[in-house]
Design a protein around this motif. Structure first.
Motif, short mmCIF file in Angstrom:
data_model
loop_
_atom_site.label_atom_id
_atom_site.label_comp_id
_atom_site.label_asym_id
_atom_site.label_seq_id
_atom_site.Cartn_x
_atom_site.Cartn_y
_atom_site.Cartn_z
N PRO A 328 0.84 -1.20 0.00
CA PRO A 328 0.00 0.00 0.00
C PRO A 328 0.87 1.25 0.00
N MET A 329 0.42 2.28 -0.68
CA MET A 329 1.28 3.43 -0.94
C MET A 329 0.50 4.73 -0.74
N THR A 330 1.21 5.72 -0.27
CA THR A 330 0.68 7.08 -0.22
C THR A 330 1.80 8.04 -0.61
N GLY A 331 1.61 9.33 -0.36
CA GLY A 331 2.66 10.27 -0.72
C GLY A 331 2.14 11.68 -0.80
N ALA A 438 8.69 12.68 -11.33
CA ALA A 438 8.70 14.09 -11.72
C ALA A 438 7.36 14.49 -12.32
N SER A 439 6.31 14.42 -11.50
CA SER A 439 4.98 14.84 -11.93
C SER A 439 4.09 14.94 -10.70
N GLN A 440 2.94 15.57 -10.87
CA GLN A 440 1.96 15.65 -9.80
C GLN A 440 1.22 14.31 -9.69
N MET A 441 0.78 14.00 -8.48
CA MET A 441 -0.03 12.82 -8.24
C MET A 441 -1.15 13.18 -7.27
N HIS A 442 -2.23 12.38 -7.33
CA HIS A 442 -3.41 12.67 -6.53
C HIS A 442 -3.79 11.41 -5.76
N PHE A 443 -3.27 11.31 -4.55
CA PHE A 443 -3.37 10.07 -3.78
C PHE A 443 -4.76 9.84 -3.19
N LYS A 547 -4.65 7.13 5.95
CA LYS A 547 -5.90 6.39 5.79
C LYS A 547 -6.77 6.96 4.67
N ARG A 548 -6.66 8.26 4.45
CA ARG A 548 -7.50 8.89 3.43
C ARG A 548 -6.81 8.98 2.07
N ASN A 549 -5.55 8.56 1.99
CA ASN A 549 -4.80 8.76 0.74
C ASN A 549 -3.99 7.53 0.34
N ILE A 550 -4.54 6.36 0.57
CA ILE A 550 -3.86 5.12 0.18
C ILE A 550 -4.20 4.76 -1.25
N ILE A 551 -3.17 4.39 -2.03
CA ILE A 551 -3.34 3.77 -3.34
C ILE A 551 -2.49 2.50 -3.32
#
Length: 626
Positions: A328-331, A438-443, A547-551
Motif C-alpha cells: 500500500p502506498m501514499t505520498g 517528476a509529476s503531480q499525483m493525486h493520492f 488512511k484517506r490517501n492510500i493507493i
C-alpha cells in the motif's frame, strides 16, 4: 504449429497448457519449448499488442491504465480502514501481462526477503539458491560515463549482473536535476546506498537510481512479450491463442491417483467453447488475482465458498485466495522551482508534440525514460534509544494480535509475524520504499488514470511512500461460478495496527527529505503541496492522512502461497498444487511473503526457477500417465 493465429485448427492435446501469457507464463513457455519434443499451448485473455506504442514507449506507460484494451482494472471492495475507499489495481491484459504496462522498475529484493520463503517450509527457496535466477532473466547494459556520474550508479557491481538474459535492463540517458539530486540528498541524510542490491547478502538500504526494463538499443520497453515470446514465436512446438478466456481447469477423480488435472475449457476469441487436454501438466500463470479465482472455479478451495456458488468440490483447501499481500502506498507532491522541467509540462500540446517527434525520429527525449529514483529506509524515529523503546512497546502491543479472515487463521502466520518483527527490529532493514516521480499525483483518487492526471497548473515532483513489509493480510475469492464475474478483492489495507504506525512515521519524514539539499533547492520553499492543506505535524494527523490517501503500488501476491499444506499453503516447494496432480501455479500468487521492492524481478526469477523444476520433474517421462 504457427504462433498466435486464432483461426487455425490446432492439436487436441499438448504436453503443457499454460494459462496466461504474462510475465511468468511466457518465461515458462519459452524455457519448456527449448525441447523440440515438448509441445505447449499458451492461452491469453488479452490481445497481442506487441507493436502498440502505448506499450513500447517507456514515457507513455500511464496511458494504458484503466483502459480495458490493456488493463483488467480491478477494484477492491470498500476498505474499512480507508473510510470505505475502493482501490483500483492495474493488471496487464495483453501479451506480456503486467510487464507490458508496469512502471518499468527493476528493483531486487534483499536477501532477508527471499530467505524468509525458506523459513516458511520451502527448502531451496533462499537467496543463495535464487540469486542465479535473478541474473538469468536479464542482460545489464552499463550507462554512459555521463549518466553514471549524474545518477550515481557506481554502486553497480557489473560482475554479478545478468549478462545474457532476455530482458534488457538499463539506466535512462535522459535525466534532469531531480534525478541527479536524489542519491546525494540521501547521502546528506546519512542514508547512502549500502551495497549493490543484487550482491549476496546485500540489504541495500539508502537512496539510489534504479534500473529500468528498457532496451537501450531501441529505447523501447523490454517485457515478457517482446523478450521471451517474440524471438521464439515461430517454434513449431509452441502455440499462443489470444483473446481467449479460460473458464476452468478440467479435473478428474481417479481411484489410484486421486484428483488429476486433465486439461482446460475456454472461450476462444469468437466466443466458442473449446476444450484442450494436457498430457503432462496445466500450469496456471494468471497472476495473484485470477489464479486463485481459477482454482476455485475449477473446484479447488474452501468447501464453504465453492458450495455457496454451486461449484463442484474436488479438493477442500480454505487457504486458496487467502494471504493476499500488497505494497500500500501514499505520498505527496511538491511544487518545483520555475523553469525546472517535469512531466506536467506535457499539458502543453507543443511540448508533447516535440517529445513525440524526438522519440520517433531519434529515440531521444523524455519518452525514452520512466521513473528511476528510489530509497529504502528503516523508520528513522526508531533508530534512537528512545525510539527503540517505543518500537518494543508497539511490537509487544500489536504483533501477536489475532488474525481474522473468512477462512481459519493460517498456521504459518505466527512465523510470518516473527520474521516481520525481526526485520523491523533491524536498523539495516528497510521497512519502506520511497520513490520519486517528476509529476503531480493525486493520492486521494481511486482510479489509476485519475491518480496520475495532470489537473493542476503548476509543475511538481511527487514522493511516493510504500509499505515494504506489511503485516496486514487480505483475500481474493470468486463471486460466482463464472470467470466473467470479477472476483472479490479485499486487501484489508492497514487492518493490522502496526502497518499504520510504520507508514505514518515514514510519511512524517518526507518533509525532511524535501528540505535537504540538493533536492531542497529544486523545490519552491513557499510553493504548493498536494493535496492542499496536508497536515503531518502530529502522528495522529499523519495516520489520518495515510488512511484517506492510500493507493496501491500494484504488487498483489501471496494468494496461492508456497507453504506446506498443514501450515496453510496452496502449492508445495515445487509449485505443485496441494491435493492435485498435474497442476502447478507459477506467478506472484505463490510468494508466501511479499518481498521488499517492486516484485517484477521476483516474478521473473520464480518463473525461471519453476521452469527448471518442471523440466527436472519430467526428465525421462513422456506423460502424466507414465
Amino acid at each position: 504449429m504457427p504462433e498466435s493465429n486464432n483461426d487455425i485448427e490446432i492439436a487436441e492435446s499438448f504436453d503443457y497448457i499454460i494459462i496466461g501469457a504474462g510475465t511468468a507464463g511466457l518465461v515458462v513457455a519459452n524455457r519448456l519449448t527449448t525441447d523440440p519434443h515438448v509441445s505447449a499451448l499458451v492461452l491469453e485473455a488479452g490481445a497481442d499488442r506487441l507493436d502498440d506504442p502505448k506499450i513500447t514507449t517507456p514515457g507513455l506507460l500511464t496511458l494504458t491504465y484503466d483502459d480495458p484494451q490493456y488493463d483488467w482494472s480491478f477494484d477492491t471492495v470498500p476498505q474499512d480502514q480507508l473510510y470505505g475507499k475502493s482501490v483500483s489495481h492495474s493488471r496487464g491484459k495483453v501479451v506480456g501481462g503486467s510487464s507490458a504496462i508496469n512502471a518499468l522498475a527493476l528493483i531486487y529484493p534483499p536477501k532477508s526477503s527471499i530467505d524468509a520463503w525458506e523459513r516458511l517450509g520451502n527448502e531451496g527457496w533462499n537467496w543463495d539458491a535464487m540469486a542465479p535466477y535473478y541474473r538469468k532473466f536479464h542482460t545489464f547494459n552499463p550507462p554512459s560515463k555521463e549518466t553514471a556520474e549524474a545518477l550515481g550508479t557506481a554502486y553497480i557491481d557489473q560482475e554479478i549482473q545478468g549478462k545474457s538474459g532476455p530482458i534488457q535492463s538499463s539506466f535512462p540517458e535522459f535525466h534532469g536535476p531531480l534525478g541527479k539530486a536524489w542519491p546525494q540528498t540521501f547521502k546528506n541524510l546519512d542514508f547512502p546506498l549500502t551495497s549493490d542490491p543484487l550482491s549476496s547478502g546485500g540489504q541495500a538500504t539508502g537512496g539510489f537510481s534504479y534500473l529500468s526494463t528498457v532496451d537501450p538499443h531501441t529505447w523501447e520497453r523490454s517485457h515478457a512479450g517482446s523478450a521471451y515470446y517474440t524471438p521464439i514465436k515461430d517454434r513449431p512446438n509452441l502455440c499462443l491463442l489470444t483473446e481467449t478466456q479460460v473458464q476452468k481447469i478440467i479435473l478428474e477423480k481417479q481411484s489410484a491417483a486421486g484428483v488429476v488435472a486433465k486439461g482446460v475449457s475456454f472461450l476462444d476469441h469468437g466466443g466458442m467453447s473449446r476444450t484442450k487436454m494436457a498430457k503432462r501438466e496445466v500450469i496456471v500463470c494468471a497472476g495473484a488475482i485470477h489464479s486463485p479465482q481459477l482454482l476455485e472455479l475449477s473446484g479447488i478451495g474452501s468447501a464453504h465458498i465453492l458450495r455457496s456458488h454451486g461449484i463442484d468440490l474436488f479438493f477442500d483447501n480454505p487457504y486458496v485466495g487467502e494471504n493476499f499481500q500488497d505494497h500500500p502506498m501514499t505520498g505527496m507532491s511538491f511544487e518545483v522551482i520555475d523553469g525546472l522541467p517535469t512531466i506536467d509540462m506535457i499539458r502543453d500540446p507543443q511540448v508533447i508534440q516535440g517529445a513525440t517527434e524526438a522519440y520517433q525520429t531519434s529515440r531521444q527525449g523524455p519518452l525514452t525514460a520512466g521513473f528511476h529514483s528510489v530509497a529504502s529506509l528503516p523508520v528513522v524515529e526508531f533508530l534512537t534509544e528512545e525510539g527503540q523503546a517505543e518500537l518494543g512497546k508497539l511490537l509487544e502491543q500489536y504483533v501477536q494480535l489475532p488474525f481474522t479472515t473468512p477462512a481459519a487463521e493460517p498456521p504459518s502466520l505466527s512465523t510470518q509475524y516473527t520474521i516481520l518483527r525481526s526485520l523491523l527490529e533491524s536498523p539495516s532493514e528497510g521497512s519502506i520504499i520511497i520513490g520519486m516521480g517528476a509529476s503531480q499525483m493525486h493520492f486521494d483518487k481511486s482510479l489509476q488514470k485519475d491518480i496520475y492526471a495532470i489537473t493542476e497548473p503548476e509543475n511538481y515532483v511527487s514522493f511516493l511512500v510504500a509499505l515494504a513489509q506489511p503485516f496486514s493480510r487480505g483475500s481474493v475469492h470468486t463471486t460466482s461460478a463464472s470467470i466473467s464475474d470479477a472476483p472479490e478483492i479485499d486487501p484489508r489495507y492497514l487492518s493490522h495496527p502496526l502497518d499504520i504506525e510504520i507508514l505514518a512515521r515514514h510519511m512524517q519524514y518526507i518533509p525532511k527529505i524535501a528540505a535537504t539539499e540538493p533536492l531542497a533547492s529544486l523545490l519552491k520553499s513557499e510553493g504548493r503541496r498536494l493535496p492542499d492543506g496536508i497536515d503531518l505535524g502530529s502522528l495522529d494527523s499523519a495516520k489520518e492522512y495515510c488512511k484517506r490517501n492510500i493507493i496501491t503500488n500494484n504488487h498483489p501476491c501471496g494468494t496461492c502461497a508456497m507453504i506446506p499444506l498443514e501450515d496453510g499453503g496452496v502449492v508445495d516447494s515445487r509449485l505443485r498444487v496441494h491435493g492435485v496432480k498435474g497442476l502447478r501455479v507459477v506467478d506472484a500468487s505463490v510468494f508466501p511473503m511479499i518481498p521488499r521492492g517492486n516484485i517484477q524481478s521476483s516474478v521473473y526469477a520464480v518463473a525461471e526457477k519453476a521452469s527448471d523444476l518442471i523440466m527436472e520433474d519430467w526428465q525421462g517421462h513422456s506423460s502424466l500417465a507414465a
